[in-house]
Write an enzyme that holds these catalytic residues in place. Structure first.
Site, PDB file in Angstrom:
ATOM      1  N   ASP A  69      13.490 -27.856   4.823  1.00 22.76           N
ATOM      2  CA  ASP A  69      13.435 -26.405   4.745  1.00 22.76           C
ATOM      3  C   ASP A  69      12.062 -26.021   5.271  1.00 22.76           C
ATOM      4  OD1 ASP A  69      14.821 -23.954   3.905  1.00 22.76           O
ATOM      5  OD2 ASP A  69      13.091 -23.709   2.585  1.00 22.76           O
ATOM      6  N   LYS A 171       5.397 -30.769  20.988  1.00 14.36           N
ATOM      7  CA  LYS A 171       5.589 -30.124  19.690  1.00 14.36           C
ATOM      8  C   LYS A 171       6.033 -31.141  18.639  1.00 14.36           C
ATOM      9  CE  LYS A 171       8.336 -26.676  17.265  1.00 14.36           C
ATOM     10  NZ  LYS A 171       9.476 -25.772  17.325  1.00 14.36           N
TER      11      LYS A 171
END
Length: 194
Positions: A69, A171
């Protein structure tokens, strides 16, 4: 012997992304997507929501499960949008979300923000979660065409470009998600491959 691990997401792109992030850490582990019901994410922290998703995937499949999450926390907005990042503007649209964040931040001089990701692992009664933090600042305007979510308005600490201007590999090497799962995977491997 290969062990099976389910990732609590219906998003095939997220499964592929996590396979790229984890790379050799998955040696001996087959990572599968999840096809069961989505639980209500009513936790009050990233860790709580990640554990809710991992528990649901484990309960539905009977397999060890991982979940994450994530969101962005802006200091000048008292940590908002935080766990509400995906639904911040009420539309679940990335552009709507970051436009609202920019509007709410206005001309604030303190633009510090943290991308945060909790990665959770559930296997029977065993549960573990790790939090990855990617520090940076919020830009005045969106830039870049890569990434998703708040990437166009987030400049990682130590870089002169937005997260949306990084390649996927760049990234994945430094993001909040990679940091959280890098911390979690030794626990997963120790449990599954011991």
């Amino acid at each position: 012997m290969t062990r099976t691990l389910v990732l609590a997401t219906h998003n095939d792109h997220k499964v592929a992304e996590l396979r790229r992030i984890l790379g050799p850490q998955l040696d001996g582990i087959e990572l599968l997507g999840y096809d069961g019901p989505e639980p209500v994410e009513d936790g009050d922290t990233f860790e709580a929501n990640a554990l809710i998703k991992a528990r649901a995937a484990h309960a539905h499949t009977g397999l060890p499960a991982i979940a994450d999450d994530s969101g962005i926390s802006v200091l000048a907005l008292a940590g908002a949008p935080g766990i509400h990042s995906a639904r911040y503007a009420g539309t679940r649209d990335d552009v709507d979300n970051y436009r609202l964040l920019l509007k709410n931040l206005g001309d604030a001089t303190d633009r510090r923000a943290d991308f945060m990701c909790a990665a959770a692992f559930v296997d029977g009664d065993f549960e573990h979660a790790e939090l990855g933090v990617w520090k940076g600042t919020i830009l005045q305007q969106p830039v870049g065409a890569g990434g998703f979510g708040y990437d166009p308005i987030f400049r990682p600490e130590g870089l002169e470009v937005a997260s949306a201007e990084l390649s996927a590999d760049e990234k994945n090497a430094i993001s909040h998600r990679s940091r959280a799962f890098a911390a979690l995977m030794p626990v997963v491997r120790g449990r599954l491959l011991a």
